[in-house]
Design a protein around this motif. Structure first.
Motif, PDB file in Angstrom:
ATOM      1  N   LEU A   1      12.358  15.224  -9.556  1.00 18.74           N
ATOM      2  CA  LEU A   1      11.596  14.048  -9.146  1.00 18.74           C
ATOM      3  C   LEU A   1      12.406  12.780  -9.392  1.00 18.74           C
ATOM      4  O   LEU A   1      13.173  12.705 -10.358  1.00 18.74           O
ATOM      5  N   ASN A   2      12.210  11.799  -8.524  1.00 17.53           N
ATOM      6  CA  ASN A   2      12.958  10.539  -8.595  1.00 17.53           C
ATOM      7  C   ASN A   2      11.980   9.371  -8.706  1.00 17.53           C
ATOM      8  O   ASN A   2      11.319   9.023  -7.734  1.00 17.53           O
ATOM      9  N   ILE A   3      11.881   8.762  -9.896  1.00 16.48           N
ATOM     10  CA  ILE A   3      10.952   7.642 -10.067  1.00 16.48           C
ATOM     11  C   ILE A   3      11.618   6.306  -9.739  1.00 16.48           C
ATOM     12  O   ILE A   3      11.011   5.257  -9.924  1.00 16.48           O
ATOM     13  N   ASN A   4      12.855   6.353  -9.256  1.00 17.57           N
ATOM     14  CA  ASN A   4      13.460   5.132  -8.727  1.00 17.57           C
ATOM     15  C   ASN A   4      12.852   4.782  -7.363  1.00 17.57           C
ATOM     16  O   ASN A   4      12.962   3.651  -6.901  1.00 17.57           O
ATOM     17  N   ASN A   5      12.224   5.780  -6.751  1.00 15.18           N
ATOM     18  CA  ASN A   5      11.656   5.588  -5.424  1.00 15.18           C
ATOM     19  C   ASN A   5      10.147   5.808  -5.468  1.00 15.18           C
ATOM     20  O   ASN A   5       9.657   6.741  -6.120  1.00 15.18           O
ATOM     21  N   SER A   6       9.401   4.971  -4.780  1.00 14.58           N
ATOM     22  CA  SER A   6       7.937   5.035  -4.818  1.00 14.58           C
ATOM     23  C   SER A   6       7.380   6.284  -4.140  1.00 14.58           C
ATOM     24  O   SER A   6       6.190   6.581  -4.277  1.00 14.58           O
ATOM     25  N   SER A   7       8.199   7.026  -3.425  1.00  8.76           N
ATOM     26  CA  SER A   7       7.721   8.251  -2.768  1.00  8.76           C
ATOM     27  C   SER A   7       7.223   9.276  -3.778  1.00  8.76           C
ATOM     28  O   SER A   7       6.437  10.162  -3.434  1.00  8.76           O
ATOM     29  N   VAL A   8       7.648   9.155  -5.028  1.00 10.35           N
ATOM     30  CA  VAL A   8       7.192  10.093  -6.056  1.00 10.35           C
ATOM     31  C   VAL A   8       5.695   9.965  -6.290  1.00 10.35           C
ATOM     32  O   VAL A   8       5.028  10.911  -6.720  1.00 10.35           O
ATOM     33  N   LEU A   9       5.125   8.800  -5.989  1.00  9.71           N
ATOM     34  CA  LEU A   9       3.703   8.561  -6.213  1.00  9.71           C
ATOM     35  C   LEU A   9       2.825   9.417  -5.306  1.00  9.71           C
ATOM     36  O   LEU A   9       1.648   9.641  -5.613  1.00  9.71           O
ATOM     37  N   LYS A  10       3.366   9.882  -4.199  1.00 13.40           N
ATOM     38  CA  LYS A  10       2.595  10.735  -3.295  1.00 13.40           C
ATOM     39  C   LYS A  10       3.097  12.178  -3.290  1.00 13.40           C
ATOM     40  O   LYS A  10       2.679  12.983  -2.457  1.00 13.40           O
ATOM     41  N   SER A  11       3.956  12.506  -4.242  1.00 13.67           N
ATOM     42  CA  SER A  11       4.453  13.870  -4.365  1.00 13.67           C
ATOM     43  C   SER A  11       3.336  14.804  -4.837  1.00 13.67           C
ATOM     44  O   SER A  11       2.470  14.426  -5.622  1.00 13.67           O
TER      45      SER A  11
ATOM     46  N   ASN B   1       0.841  -1.202   0.000  1.00 10.80           N
ATOM     47  CA  ASN B   1       0.000   0.000   0.000  1.00 10.80           C
ATOM     48  C   ASN B   1       0.875   1.250   0.000  1.00 10.80           C
ATOM     49  O   ASN B   1       1.743   1.405   0.855  1.00 10.80           O
ATOM     50  N   ILE B   2       0.614   2.122  -0.961  1.00 15.55           N
ATOM     51  CA  ILE B   2       1.383   3.356  -1.082  1.00 15.55           C
ATOM     52  C   ILE B   2       0.409   4.528  -1.069  1.00 15.55           C
ATOM     53  O   ILE B   2      -0.602   4.516  -1.787  1.00 15.55           O
ATOM     54  N   ALA B   3       0.698   5.529  -0.253  1.00 16.53           N
ATOM     55  CA  ALA B   3      -0.163   6.712  -0.180  1.00 16.53           C
ATOM     56  C   ALA B   3      -0.214   7.405  -1.537  1.00 16.53           C
ATOM     57  O   ALA B   3       0.799   7.531  -2.222  1.00 16.53           O
ATOM     58  N   GLU B   4      -1.403   7.827  -1.923  1.00 13.34           N
ATOM     59  CA  GLU B   4      -1.588   8.447  -3.239  1.00 13.34           C
ATOM     60  C   GLU B   4      -1.448   9.963  -3.148  1.00 13.34           C
ATOM     61  O   GLU B   4      -1.824  10.574  -2.150  1.00 13.34           O
ATOM     62  N   ALA B   5      -0.912  10.554  -4.194  1.00 13.93           N
ATOM     63  CA  ALA B   5      -0.783  12.009  -4.238  1.00 13.93           C
ATOM     64  C   ALA B   5      -2.166  12.651  -4.281  1.00 13.93           C
ATOM     65  O   ALA B   5      -3.107  12.097  -4.849  1.00 13.93           O
ATOM     66  N   ILE B   6      -2.285  13.806  -3.672  1.00 13.93           N
ATOM     67  CA  ILE B   6      -3.551  14.535  -3.680  1.00 13.93           C
ATOM     68  C   ILE B   6      -3.689  15.266  -5.013  1.00 13.93           C
ATOM     69  O   ILE B   6      -2.817  16.048  -5.402  1.00 13.93           O
ATOM     70  N   TYR B   7      -4.776  14.991  -5.710  1.00 14.48           N
ATOM     71  CA  TYR B   7      -4.997  15.611  -7.021  1.00 14.48           C
ATOM     72  C   TYR B   7      -5.726  16.945  -6.849  1.00 14.48           C
ATOM     73  O   TYR B   7      -6.758  17.025  -6.199  1.00 14.48           O
ATOM     74  N   LYS B   8      -5.158  17.983  -7.417  1.00 16.60           N
ATOM     75  CA  LYS B   8      -5.776  19.307  -7.415  1.00 16.60           C
ATOM     76  C   LYS B   8      -6.154  19.671  -8.848  1.00 16.60           C
ATOM     77  O   LYS B   8      -5.308  19.640  -9.738  1.00 16.60           O
ATOM     78  N   GLU B   9      -7.412  19.989  -9.029  1.00 16.22           N
ATOM     79  CA  GLU B   9      -7.875  20.316 -10.377  1.00 16.22           C
ATOM     80  C   GLU B   9      -7.165  21.570 -10.895  1.00 16.22           C
ATOM     81  O   GLU B   9      -7.054  22.568 -10.173  1.00 16.22           O
ATOM     82  N   PRO B  10      -6.687  21.529 -12.128  1.00 19.30           N
ATOM     83  CA  PRO B  10      -6.027  22.714 -12.694  1.00 19.30           C
ATOM     84  C   PRO B  10      -7.043  23.822 -12.936  1.00 19.30           C
ATOM     85  O   PRO B  10      -8.235  23.559 -13.123  1.00 19.30           O
ATOM     86  N   VAL B  11      -6.567  25.044 -12.899  1.00 19.44           N
ATOM     87  CA  VAL B  11      -7.448  26.188 -13.146  1.00 19.44           C
ATOM     88  C   VAL B  11      -7.234  26.708 -14.558  1.00 19.44           C
ATOM     89  O   VAL B  11      -6.158  26.570 -15.146  1.00 19.44           O
ATOM     90  N   ILE B  12      -8.268  27.289 -15.092  1.00 14.83           N
ATOM     91  CA  ILE B  12      -8.240  27.812 -16.460  1.00 14.83           C
ATOM     92  C   ILE B  12      -7.356  29.053 -16.517  1.00 14.83           C
ATOM     93  O   ILE B  12      -7.419  29.918 -15.638  1.00 14.83           O
ATOM     94  N   GLN B  13      -6.528  29.133 -17.557  1.00 14.65           N
ATOM     95  CA  GLN B  13      -5.612  30.250 -17.737  1.00 14.65           C
ATOM     96  C   GLN B  13      -5.827  30.860 -19.116  1.00 14.65           C
ATOM     97  O   GLN B  13      -6.481  30.275 -19.989  1.00 14.65           O
ATOM     98  N   SER B  14      -5.285  32.044 -19.303  1.00 15.62           N
ATOM     99  CA  SER B  14      -5.355  32.674 -20.620  1.00 15.62           C
ATOM    100  C   SER B  14      -4.630  31.810 -21.645  1.00 15.62           C
ATOM    101  O   SER B  14      -3.660  31.128 -21.315  1.00 15.62           O
ATOM    102  N   ASP B  15      -5.130  31.809 -22.850  1.00 17.50           N
ATOM    103  CA  ASP B  15      -4.613  31.026 -23.979  1.00 17.50           C
ATOM    104  C   ASP B  15      -5.026  29.555 -23.920  1.00 17.50           C
ATOM    105  O   ASP B  15      -4.659  28.788 -24.818  1.00 17.50           O
TER     106      ASP B  15
ATOM    107  N   PRO C   1      -6.403  14.047 -23.726  1.00 17.91           N
ATOM    108  CA  PRO C   1      -7.864  14.143 -23.740  1.00 17.91           C
ATOM    109  C   PRO C   1      -8.497  14.398 -22.379  1.00 17.91           C
ATOM    110  O   PRO C   1      -9.710  14.503 -22.282  1.00 17.91           O
ATOM    111  N   ASN C   2      -7.718  14.465 -21.324  1.00 24.76           N
ATOM    112  CA  ASN C   2      -8.285  14.736 -20.004  1.00 24.76           C
ATOM    113  C   ASN C   2      -7.317  15.589 -19.209  1.00 24.76           C
ATOM    114  O   ASN C   2      -6.182  15.815 -19.616  1.00 24.76           O
ATOM    115  N   GLU C   3      -7.789  16.078 -18.071  1.00 29.26           N
ATOM    116  CA  GLU C   3      -6.969  17.001 -17.291  1.00 29.26           C
ATOM    117  C   GLU C   3      -6.298  16.358 -16.099  1.00 29.26           C
ATOM    118  O   GLU C   3      -5.533  17.014 -15.399  1.00 29.26           O
ATOM    119  N   LYS C   4      -6.575  15.074 -15.843  1.00 27.68           N
ATOM    120  CA  LYS C   4      -5.913  14.362 -14.746  1.00 27.68           C
ATOM    121  C   LYS C   4      -4.804  13.514 -15.334  1.00 27.68           C
ATOM    122  O   LYS C   4      -4.992  12.362 -15.710  1.00 27.68           O
TER     123      LYS C   4
END
Length: 270
Positions: free
Chosen positions: A211-221, A41-55, A170-173
């Motif tokens: 970021l370091n993908i050799n280590n699973s801690s990146v999954l909760k970054s 079990n690995i803690a999941e990163a908190i997803y924050k919805e992106p906000v709309i920007q100019s362009d 095709p998606n924002e996540k």
């Protein structure tokens, strides 16, 4: 004589082990996760919805009981009307140069929608934008259903990957692993432990994160999930030439051959 053979044998084993271990250390993802059939079990990163920007380019559609009622608004998603309401891009994920149309968020953060007029959407996520457009649409349509999503959520992956480029998704996540998958994954020369993420901020500065993908801690970054226009750079390893499998095999062959010659010479001398 036996001591000499034993000494040479030990050196051979250590040489081969050195190359092999180096390969696993450099190329293995999440090496801290145990090699076992038991789940981890690995803690999941908190997803924050992106906000709309100019362009940004938004797909905005309205559906009502009358299928023709929203035609004026919905047509912008399929064809260009003018430079202030739509723009053309390309679909880089599939490799097809398919046009992407939608509503352009201008420099002031405003979207101009036929019938509905100007609406300020910058700083909102797509759910909030949907609510705001729905309230405006209710003044013109009966029980409208509004769809708001990104038409050009883009990320760029450069450096030591199979297919570097800018990708319209095709998606924002979108996670870091998704982005690397779009780019065909890292080459054997790419550094897994020092991936650079560049993120443009609203104040005009650029945030740089390693970021370091050799280590699973990146999954909760907090940077595991990407935002619109993020850029990822994969740095080449310092041992790029000697780090490939072919080079390792060649080095092992050279070492083994040299040791074999050494053994023969020692044998003849004795």
């Amino acid at each position: 004589m036996r001591k000499t053979f034993f000494f040479v044998f030990v050196i051979s084993i250590l040489s081969i082990s050195m190359f092999s271990c180096s390969s696993l250390k450099n190329y293995k993802y999440f090496e801290d996760i145990p090699d076992t059939t038991k789940s981890t079990n690995i803690a999941e990163a908190i997803y924050k919805e992106p906000v709309i920007q100019s362009d940004d380019i938004l797909y905005i559609a309205i559906q009502t009981v009358d299928p023709l009622a929203g035609t004026t608004i919905n047509s912008v998603n399929n064809q260009t009307i003018n430079s202030t309401t739509s723009i053309v891009s390309s679909n880089a994920i599939t490799g097809n140069q398919a046009a992407i149309y939608g509503y352009l968020v201008n420099k002031k953060g405003i979207v101009t929608i036929p019938v509905l007029g100007d609406i300020m959407l910058a700083g909102l996520n797509t759910a909030q934008a949907k609510d705001l457009v729905t309230k405006r649409a209710e003044n013109f349509y009966k029980n409208p259903t509004v769809i708001v999503r990104y038409a050009n959520f883009r990320i760029t992956v450069l450096g030591e990957v199979q297919k570097p480029g800018t990708f319209t998704v095709p998606n924002e996540k979108v996670s870091l692993l998704d982005a690397l998958g779009y780019a065909g994954d890292l080459t054997i020369y790419g550094r897994r432990d020092n991936i650079l993420l560049l993120r443009r901020k609203d104040d005009g500065t650029t945030l740089a994160v390693r970021l370091n993908i050799n280590n699973s801690s990146v999954l909760k970054s907090s940077y595991f999930y990407l935002q619109q226009n993020d850029e990822i750079y994969i740095e080449p390893a310092k041992t790029k030439i000697t780090g490939s499998d072919a080079s390792q095999a060649r080095n092992i062959t050279i070492v083994t051959s040299a040791l074999t010659v050494l053994i023969v010479l020692i044998t003849r001398i004795k």
